[in-house]
Design a protein around this motif. Structure first.
Motif, PDB file in Angstrom:
ATOM      1  N   VAL A 195       0.844  -1.191   0.000  1.00 39.36           N
ATOM      2  CA  VAL A 195       0.000   0.000   0.000  1.00 39.36           C
ATOM      3  C   VAL A 195       0.880   1.242   0.000  1.00 39.36           C
ATOM      4  CG1 VAL A 195      -1.932  -1.124   1.173  1.00 39.36           C
ATOM      5  CG2 VAL A 195      -0.172   0.031   2.528  1.00 39.36           C
ATOM      6  N   SER A 196       0.400   2.280  -0.638  1.00 37.86           N
ATOM      7  CA  SER A 196       1.056   3.571  -0.585  1.00 37.86           C
ATOM      8  C   SER A 196       0.416   4.369   0.544  1.00 37.86           C
ATOM      9  CB  SER A 196       0.893   4.311  -1.915  1.00 37.86           C
ATOM     10  OG  SER A 196       1.506   5.588  -1.847  1.00 37.86           O
ATOM     11  N   ALA A 197       1.226   4.795   1.483  1.00 40.23           N
ATOM     12  CA  ALA A 197       0.693   5.494   2.652  1.00 40.23           C
ATOM     13  C   ALA A 197       1.707   6.529   3.118  1.00 40.23           C
ATOM     14  CB  ALA A 197       0.381   4.505   3.771  1.00 40.23           C
ATOM     15  N   SER A 198       1.271   7.358   4.042  1.00 38.84           N
ATOM     16  CA  SER A 198       2.122   8.414   4.581  1.00 38.84           C
ATOM     17  C   SER A 198       2.795   7.933   5.863  1.00 38.84           C
ATOM     18  CB  SER A 198       1.283   9.660   4.863  1.00 38.84           C
ATOM     19  OG  SER A 198       2.085  10.683   5.417  1.00 38.84           O
ATOM     20  N   ILE A 199       4.105   8.140   5.950  1.00 34.86           N
ATOM     21  CA  ILE A 199       4.869   7.861   7.158  1.00 34.86           C
ATOM     22  C   ILE A 199       5.369   9.191   7.710  1.00 34.86           C
ATOM     23  CG2 ILE A 199       6.960   6.815   8.113  1.00 34.86           C
ATOM     24  CD1 ILE A 199       5.012   4.686   7.427  1.00 34.86           C
ATOM     25  N   THR A 200       5.136   9.426   8.984  1.00 36.90           N
ATOM     26  CA  THR A 200       5.627  10.639   9.631  1.00 36.90           C
ATOM     27  C   THR A 200       7.026  10.392  10.178  1.00 36.90           C
ATOM     28  OG1 THR A 200       3.389  11.348  10.225  1.00 36.90           O
ATOM     29  CG2 THR A 200       5.210  12.344  11.434  1.00 36.90           C
ATOM     30  N   TYR A 201       7.979  11.142   9.655  1.00 38.42           N
ATOM     31  CA  TYR A 201       9.367  11.081  10.125  1.00 38.42           C
ATOM     32  C   TYR A 201       9.660  12.297  10.997  1.00 38.42           C
ATOM     33  CZ  TYR A 201      10.676   7.311   6.847  1.00 38.42           C
ATOM     34  OH  TYR A 201      10.797   6.117   6.171  1.00 38.42           O
ATOM     35  N   LEU A 202      10.839  12.280  11.622  1.00 33.16           N
ATOM     36  CA  LEU A 202      11.230  13.357  12.526  1.00 33.16           C
ATOM     37  C   LEU A 202      12.567  13.951  12.114  1.00 33.16           C
ATOM     38  CD1 LEU A 202      10.341  11.728  15.981  1.00 33.16           C
ATOM     39  CD2 LEU A 202       8.923  13.240  14.598  1.00 33.16           C
ATOM     40  N   LEU A 203      12.756  15.208  12.479  1.00 35.62           N
ATOM     41  CA  LEU A 203      14.032  15.883  12.326  1.00 35.62           C
ATOM     42  C   LEU A 203      14.390  16.538  13.658  1.00 35.62           C
ATOM     43  CD1 LEU A 203      13.603  17.609   8.839  1.00 35.62           C
ATOM     44  CD2 LEU A 203      15.245  15.810   9.399  1.00 35.62           C
ATOM     45  N   PRO A 204      15.676  16.549  14.016  1.00 32.18           N
ATOM     46  CA  PRO A 204      16.062  17.225  15.269  1.00 32.18           C
ATOM     47  C   PRO A 204      15.909  18.730  15.123  1.00 32.18           C
ATOM     48  CG  PRO A 204      18.000  16.503  14.051  1.00 32.18           C
ATOM     49  CD  PRO A 204      16.816  15.947  13.319  1.00 32.18           C
ATOM     50  N   PRO A 205      15.870  19.451  16.234  1.00 26.86           N
ATOM     51  CA  PRO A 205      15.730  20.907  16.150  1.00 26.86           C
ATOM     52  C   PRO A 205      16.903  21.513  15.391  1.00 26.86           C
ATOM     53  CG  PRO A 205      16.246  20.197  18.396  1.00 26.86           C
ATOM     54  CD  PRO A 205      15.931  18.974  17.622  1.00 26.86           C
ATOM     55  N   PRO A 206      16.647  22.468  14.494  1.00 26.66           N
ATOM     56  CA  PRO A 206      17.721  23.013  13.643  1.00 26.66           C
ATOM     57  C   PRO A 206      18.740  23.846  14.397  1.00 26.66           C
ATOM     58  CG  PRO A 206      15.657  24.209  13.300  1.00 26.66           C
ATOM     59  CD  PRO A 206      15.326  23.033  14.171  1.00 26.66           C
ATOM     60  N   ASN A 207      18.407  24.283  15.615  1.00 29.60           N
ATOM     61  CA  ASN A 207      19.323  25.139  16.361  1.00 29.60           C
ATOM     62  C   ASN A 207      20.333  24.355  17.191  1.00 29.60           C
ATOM     63  OD1 ASN A 207      17.687  24.113  18.362  1.00 29.60           O
ATOM     64  ND2 ASN A 207      16.765  26.084  18.943  1.00 29.60           N
ATOM     65  N   GLY A 208      20.321  23.029  17.063  1.00 28.90           N
ATOM     66  CA  GLY A 208      21.289  22.222  17.786  1.00 28.90           C
ATOM     67  C   GLY A 208      20.905  21.876  19.202  1.00 28.90           C
ATOM     68  N   GLU A 209      19.733  22.319  19.654  1.00 32.79           N
ATOM     69  CA  GLU A 209      19.279  21.965  21.000  1.00 32.79           C
ATOM     70  C   GLU A 209      19.051  20.457  21.115  1.00 32.79           C
ATOM     71  OE1 GLU A 209      16.699  25.931  22.305  1.00 32.79           O
ATOM     72  OE2 GLU A 209      15.678  24.101  21.681  1.00 32.79           O
ATOM     73  N   ARG A 210      19.085  19.978  22.334  1.00 33.70           N
ATOM     74  CA  ARG A 210      18.755  18.581  22.585  1.00 33.70           C
ATOM     75  C   ARG A 210      17.287  18.347  22.227  1.00 33.70           C
ATOM     76  NH1 ARG A 210      17.838  15.743  28.423  1.00 33.70           N
ATOM     77  NH2 ARG A 210      18.109  13.553  27.811  1.00 33.70           N
ATOM     78  N   ALA A 211      17.010  17.332  21.426  1.00 36.86           N
ATOM     79  CA  ALA A 211      15.638  17.036  21.029  1.00 36.86           C
ATOM     80  C   ALA A 211      14.859  16.482  22.222  1.00 36.86           C
ATOM     81  CB  ALA A 211      15.630  16.025  19.888  1.00 36.86           C
ATOM     82  N   TYR A 212      13.596  16.904  22.342  1.00 36.33           N
ATOM     83  CA  TYR A 212      12.770  16.397  23.438  1.00 36.33           C
ATOM     84  C   TYR A 212      11.307  16.413  23.041  1.00 36.33           C
ATOM     85  CZ  TYR A 212      10.629  20.867  24.648  1.00 36.33           C
ATOM     86  OH  TYR A 212       9.879  22.013  24.603  1.00 36.33           O
ATOM     87  N   GLN A 213      10.515  15.608  23.744  1.00 35.67           N
ATOM     88  CA  GLN A 213       9.061  15.750  23.729  1.00 35.67           C
ATOM     89  C   GLN A 213       8.524  15.270  25.064  1.00 35.67           C
ATOM     90  OE1 GLN A 213       7.303  13.494  20.546  1.00 35.67           O
ATOM     91  NE2 GLN A 213       7.644  11.527  21.516  1.00 35.67           N
ATOM     92  N   THR A 214       7.406  15.858  25.497  1.00 31.26           N
ATOM     93  CA  THR A 214       6.802  15.441  26.748  1.00 31.26           C
ATOM     94  C   THR A 214       5.971  14.184  26.517  1.00 31.26           C
ATOM     95  OG1 THR A 214       4.910  16.903  26.357  1.00 31.26           O
ATOM     96  CG2 THR A 214       6.731  17.780  27.671  1.00 31.26           C
ATOM     97  N   ILE A 215       5.753  13.423  27.581  1.00 30.18           N
ATOM     98  CA  ILE A 215       5.046  12.151  27.448  1.00 30.18           C
ATOM     99  C   ILE A 215       3.543  12.340  27.312  1.00 30.18           C
ATOM    100  CG2 ILE A 215       4.870  11.808  29.943  1.00 30.18           C
ATOM    101  CD1 ILE A 215       5.363   9.080  27.248  1.00 30.18           C
ATOM    102  N   ASN A 216       2.997  13.408  27.883  1.00 35.89           N
ATOM    103  CA  ASN A 216       1.559  13.661  27.819  1.00 35.89           C
ATOM    104  C   ASN A 216       1.266  14.950  27.062  1.00 35.89           C
ATOM    105  OD1 ASN A 216       0.919  11.380  29.374  1.00 35.89           O
ATOM    106  ND2 ASN A 216       1.141  12.524  31.290  1.00 35.89           N
ATOM    107  N   ALA A 217       0.098  15.004  26.459  1.00 38.01           N
ATOM    108  CA  ALA A 217      -0.305  16.208  25.739  1.00 38.01           C
ATOM    109  C   ALA A 217      -0.561  17.347  26.721  1.00 38.01           C
ATOM    110  CB  ALA A 217      -1.559  15.937  24.915  1.00 38.01           C
ATOM    111  N   ASP A 218      -0.238  18.549  26.289  1.00 40.18           N
ATOM    112  CA  ASP A 218      -0.543  19.755  27.048  1.00 40.18           C
ATOM    113  C   ASP A 218      -1.922  20.226  26.598  1.00 40.18           C
ATOM    114  OD1 ASP A 218      -0.839  22.401  27.921  1.00 40.18           O
ATOM    115  OD2 ASP A 218       1.331  22.752  27.859  1.00 40.18           O
ATOM    116  N   PRO A 219      -2.912  20.251  27.498  1.00 39.42           N
ATOM    117  CA  PRO A 219      -4.270  20.620  27.075  1.00 39.42           C
ATOM    118  C   PRO A 219      -4.378  22.029  26.519  1.00 39.42           C
ATOM    119  CG  PRO A 219      -4.096  20.522  29.485  1.00 39.42           C
ATOM    120  CD  PRO A 219      -2.831  19.941  28.938  1.00 39.42           C
ATOM    121  N   THR A 220      -3.413  22.891  26.826  1.00 40.82           N
ATOM    122  CA  THR A 220      -3.483  24.264  26.331  1.00 40.82           C
ATOM    123  C   THR A 220      -3.125  24.356  24.845  1.00 40.82           C
ATOM    124  OG1 THR A 220      -1.187  24.774  26.932  1.00 40.82           O
ATOM    125  CG2 THR A 220      -2.889  25.149  28.609  1.00 40.82           C
ATOM    126  N   ILE A 221      -2.388  23.351  24.331  1.00 38.77           N
ATOM    127  CA  ILE A 221      -2.006  23.378  22.918  1.00 38.77           C
ATOM    128  C   ILE A 221      -2.531  22.165  22.162  1.00 38.77           C
ATOM    129  CG2 ILE A 221       0.059  24.758  23.335  1.00 38.77           C
ATOM    130  CD1 ILE A 221       1.716  22.215  23.101  1.00 38.77           C
TER     131      ILE A 221
END
Length: 279
Positions: free
Chosen positions: A8-34
């Motif tokens: 099947v042809s489908a979309s895969i979401t890939y990731l890129l690190p932050p362009p400014n060289g910062e350490r990449a991160y994400q929080t484990i839970n969604a922030d309800p404000t965003i």
């Protein structure tokens, strides 16, 4: 790319690190404000051809591809009862992994039940949905940290001198996983150094570390269409053998399959995460 009976042809979401060289991160839970997890990584979708390996699934193993399918029915039904999962499904799954791998010791350190809930933003620990981005659950550093965290200090040094892996055991619950199935990237198509980067996973009380996966047109994505609750897949997240003789890990992600029948039940699944040791 076009959909065929075998792919099947489908979309895969890939990731890129932050362009400014910062350490990449994400929080484990969604922030309800965003309405999303806070993060500084960049998501980008790419079209991919995802091969349906039904009929030749036995050719993929933890050592050659980084994942391995098996037909292993279970009589366990109480997947929403965490206590029963721990008491009954863990021992059954321990025996299954030992049988399929030849491992001498299997230690589960957590599990996650997932149910797709279209339109819902809440992704609290008891309301996890399929992960829709290519990733690997562990890095080398976090894998070693897992051994120290989950094993007695008297055991850890000796265990770390032998081969060990981190393996997820994934199974659909209730219905075949036709909706948002699981895609796995054959390790033989991955450039382990160039295609991945560490991402800090920020919990309220601690940090873990996963690997983000960057796009590579050489990636070969696979899935087992219509996986049933009688089928499992072992997903390698880490292997202490790093000499090139075996797969070290396999990127994976949920994806929207264009061949999913209208009205198919929303995907529900359970994954157990295990430290796997060998004599």
């Amino acid at each position: 790319m076009s959909t065929t009976p075998d792919a099947v042809s489908a979309s895969i979401t890939y990731l890129l690190p932050p362009p400014n060289g910062e350490r990449a991160y994400q929080t484990i839970n969604a922030d309800p404000t965003i309405g999303d997890r806070r993060k500084n990584i960049i998501r980008k979708d790419f079209d991919a051809l995802i091969e349906n390996v039904r009929g030749k699934e036995h050719t993929f193993t933890l050592d050659n591809a980084g994942f391995q399918y098996a037909h292993r029915p279970t009589t366990f039904k109480d997947f929403r009862d965490d206590k029963k999962v721990l008491e009954d499904y863990y021992p059954e799954s321990e025996a299954l992994i030992k049988d399929l791998t030849g491992a001498s010791r299997v230690v589960f350190f957590d599990h996650t039940r997932r149910l797709r809930r279209p339109g819902e933003l809440d992704d609290a620990p008891d309301r996890r949905q399929p992960v829709a981005q290519a990733h690997v659950d562990q890095t080398t550093a976090s894998s070693i940290a897992r051994v120290h965290r989950h094993l007695p200090p008297t055991d850890a040094p000796a265990l770390l001198r032998r081969r060990f892996q981190i393996v997820n055991l994934w199974r659909p619950i209730g219905n075949p996983a036709l909706d948002w199935p699981l895609a796995l990237c054959d390790y033989r198509s991955v450039d382990a150094k160039q295609d991945t980067f560490p991402v800090a996973l920020v919990y309220p009380d601690r940090e873990g570390e996963t690997m983000g996966v960057k796009h590579n047109p050489n990636h070969q994505w696979k899935y087992l269409r219509g996986m049933t609750p009688d089928e499992v897949v072992m997903i390698k997240c880490f292997d202490s053998i790093e000499d090139g003789s075996v797969a070290r890990f396999t990127p994976h992600t949920g994806f929207q399959d264009p061949t999913t029948p209208a009205g198919a039940p929303f995907r529900e699944s359970i994954e157990l995460r295990a430290l796997v040791f060998y004599d």
